[in-house]
Design a protein around this motif. Structure first.
Motif, short mmCIF file in Angstrom:
data_model
loop_
_atom_site.label_atom_id
_atom_site.label_comp_id
_atom_site.label_asym_id
_atom_site.label_seq_id
_atom_site.Cartn_x
_atom_site.Cartn_y
_atom_site.Cartn_z
N THR A 83 -0.20 4.11 0.77
CA THR A 83 -0.28 5.15 1.84
C THR A 83 0.22 4.66 3.28
O THR A 83 0.88 5.36 3.86
CB THR A 83 -1.90 5.13 2.08
OG1 THR A 83 -2.29 5.57 0.65
CG2 THR A 83 -2.33 6.29 3.07
N CYS A 84 0.10 3.50 3.43
CA CYS A 84 0.16 2.71 4.97
C CYS A 84 1.35 1.94 4.96
O CYS A 84 1.75 1.47 5.88
CB CYS A 84 -0.83 2.55 5.42
SG CYS A 84 -1.70 0.88 5.24
N CYS A 116 -7.25 1.01 4.32
CA CYS A 116 -7.04 2.46 4.39
C CYS A 116 -7.49 3.03 3.04
O CYS A 116 -7.69 4.18 2.82
CB CYS A 116 -5.74 2.83 4.71
SG CYS A 116 -4.64 2.79 3.16
N TRP A 144 -6.28 -0.99 -1.32
CA TRP A 144 -6.31 -1.55 -0.30
C TRP A 144 -7.32 -1.15 0.73
O TRP A 144 -7.57 -0.26 1.22
CB TRP A 144 -5.09 -1.33 0.41
CG TRP A 144 -4.59 -1.85 2.02
CD1 TRP A 144 -4.20 -1.11 2.83
CD2 TRP A 144 -4.55 -3.10 2.29
NE1 TRP A 144 -4.04 -1.95 3.96
CE2 TRP A 144 -4.11 -3.29 3.57
CE3 TRP A 144 -4.88 -4.58 1.67
CZ2 TRP A 144 -3.93 -4.49 4.16
CZ3 TRP A 144 -4.86 -5.61 2.15
CH2 TRP A 144 -4.53 -5.67 3.62
N CYS A 161 0.75 -1.31 -0.09
CA CYS A 161 -0.08 0.20 -0.06
C CYS A 161 0.95 1.22 0.00
O CYS A 161 2.03 1.37 0.93
CB CYS A 161 -1.03 -0.04 1.33
SG CYS A 161 -1.97 1.41 1.25
#
Ligand SMILES: [Zn+2]
Length: 74
Positions: free
Chosen positions: A17-18, A51, A48, A15
């Protein structure tokens, strides 16, 4: 094909983002790749659920021979 060679049947996605990592089955990724006739410079990507971020493959060689590496975009 020996046992060892048939074992890796998934692609590691991360991911953006995270940075969570998820194994996605190779057959799923390839189906996605085949359906997507769009931009060949981007790999098949998933969102994902945890999130809502976009997932990029750590390494994936596409059905048209393109290679995608997470390290290329970071
Ligand atoms: Zn995320």
């Amino acid at each position: 094909m020996g046992l060892n060679q048939s074992r890796k049947q998934s692609v590691s996605y991360v991911c953006l983002t995270c940075h969570e990592k998820e194994e996605i089955r190779l057959s799923v990724v390839r189906d996605f790749d085949l359906m997507d006739d769009g931009d060949p410079t981007t790999p098949p990507m998933f969102s994902w659920e945890q999130c809502g971020g976009e997932m990029y493959p750590e390494y994936y060689k596409g059905v048209h021979g393109m290679e995608y590496k997470l390290s290329d975009i970071l």
